[in-house]
Design a protein around this motif. Sequence first.
Motif, mmCIF file in Angstrom:
data_model
loop_
_atom_site.group_PDB
_atom_site.id
_atom_site.type_symbol
_atom_site.label_atom_id
_atom_site.label_comp_id
_atom_site.label_asym_id
_atom_site.label_seq_id
_atom_site.Cartn_x
_atom_site.Cartn_y
_atom_site.Cartn_z
ATOM 1 N N UNK A 1 -8.767 42.892 -31.833
ATOM 2 C CA UNK A 1 -8.612 43.849 -30.741
ATOM 3 C C UNK A 1 -9.215 43.305 -29.452
ATOM 4 N N UNK A 2 -10.380 42.666 -29.538
ATOM 5 C CA UNK A 2 -11.022 42.120 -28.344
ATOM 6 C C UNK A 2 -10.181 41.009 -27.718
ATOM 7 N N UNK A 3 -9.644 40.132 -28.546
ATOM 8 C CA UNK A 3 -8.799 39.060 -28.015
ATOM 9 C C UNK A 3 -7.562 39.625 -27.327
ATOM 10 N N UNK A 4 -6.977 40.667 -27.906
ATOM 11 C CA UNK A 4 -5.790 41.271 -27.301
ATOM 12 C C UNK A 4 -6.129 41.942 -25.981
ATOM 13 N N UNK A 5 -7.300 42.573 -25.890
ATOM 14 C CA UNK A 5 -7.708 43.204 -24.635
ATOM 15 C C UNK A 5 -7.914 42.160 -23.545
ATOM 16 N N UNK B 1 -3.232 43.652 -31.535
ATOM 17 C CA UNK B 1 -4.105 42.549 -31.921
ATOM 18 C C UNK B 1 -4.801 42.788 -33.245
ATOM 19 N N UNK B 2 -5.289 44.021 -33.452
ATOM 20 C CA UNK B 2 -5.948 44.343 -34.720
ATOM 21 C C UNK B 2 -4.981 44.225 -35.891
ATOM 22 N N UNK B 3 -3.758 44.734 -35.716
ATOM 23 C CA UNK B 3 -2.773 44.675 -36.804
ATOM 24 C C UNK B 3 -2.361 43.239 -37.100
ATOM 25 N N UNK B 4 -2.158 42.431 -36.046
ATOM 26 C CA UNK B 4 -1.737 41.045 -36.257
ATOM 27 C C UNK B 4 -2.809 40.247 -36.983
#
Length: 370
Positions: free
Chosen positions: A136-140, A162-165
């Motif tokens: 999630x942090x990387x996606x944000x 991001x969390x799901x991937x």
Amino acid sequence: METVDTGRASAETEARRRGAEVLEDPSAAPRRPGPDPARRRRLRVLALALGIALVLLVALASLLVGAKSVGPHAAWDALAGRPGTADARFVRAMRLPRTGLGLAAGGALGLAGALMQALTRNPLADPGILGVNAGAAAAVVVAIGFAGLTTFTGYVWFALAGAAAVTGLVHLIGAAGAGGATPARLVLAGTAVAAALTALTSTVLLMRPDVFDAFRFWTVGSLAGRDAGTLWQVLPFLAAGVLLAGVSAGPLDVMAIGDEGAAALGARVRVTRLLVVVAVTLLCGAVTAAVGPVAFVGLAVPHLARAVAGPDHRWIFAHATVLGALLLLGADVLGRAVARPAELEVGIVTAFLGAPALIALTRRPRRRRS
């Protein structure tokens, strides 16, 4: 079917054999009678009712306490949907969505922690161990730095994706090879992927100071600034995670004896493990997307829930949900009260509250099993 019956018969034979050995051993300590099931059930119900009552009191305090204090009449007008005063409109627009998001996020984190510890059979497991927070942090960071998003409602979808991937990648890595996705493999794969993503996120933040300025407000973990739209965006994911947790509770009771024993008793171990992983992703991913990473709730709350509920995962999940909501929203109210007119972010307060509680739990003497 024949294999299942044979395994069940072998397990029952082994249990009878061990029981006979205990009876034949003159040095064995006498067994004390176990707790009355009816009394244990009453205690569980009473503890759950007390927890719900405390949650309601904290929710009321959340509507009243903050940089701007409001009266009970304004809170009642806001809850009743009446136009009311300016204070009532303020409560309805700002405090009510924040309170609802705090309850939903805390309950989801507590439930996700209980699921993760049940899956890995490790009392120190945390929902972030699957790399959910790191994904999630990387996606944000990508959303802020390369997509130009600056609002929390925009972060939510990137963080969820991001969390799901990352969870899917961790499960694929853990499932590679003989034996499938065992708890140990999932933990190792999640740790490795999370470390790589954390390094990537740090690199981008060091190279892009403008991204860091926006990212730091999300990564501390906060309920401030979230509106009703954020709550409604994550509620479907949280509802799906709760549903999967309820379906997995019974099989997880059986899996507590080990994968081989559970399979011999007819449990679908791989299916249950996959359902739990998806549930943790939905619960923890949605919360992390909405409020940022919040520490200690998913780690400490399941310990408290097990101390009250015993080994039954249905009761553990119910108590963990209520206690998680109580802890997170209570921490948010405390952060507003102690630093008024400013406020401490909820992620900071939960760390201050959760660390001593977890230390006290680990130092508590274990009961001797009779």
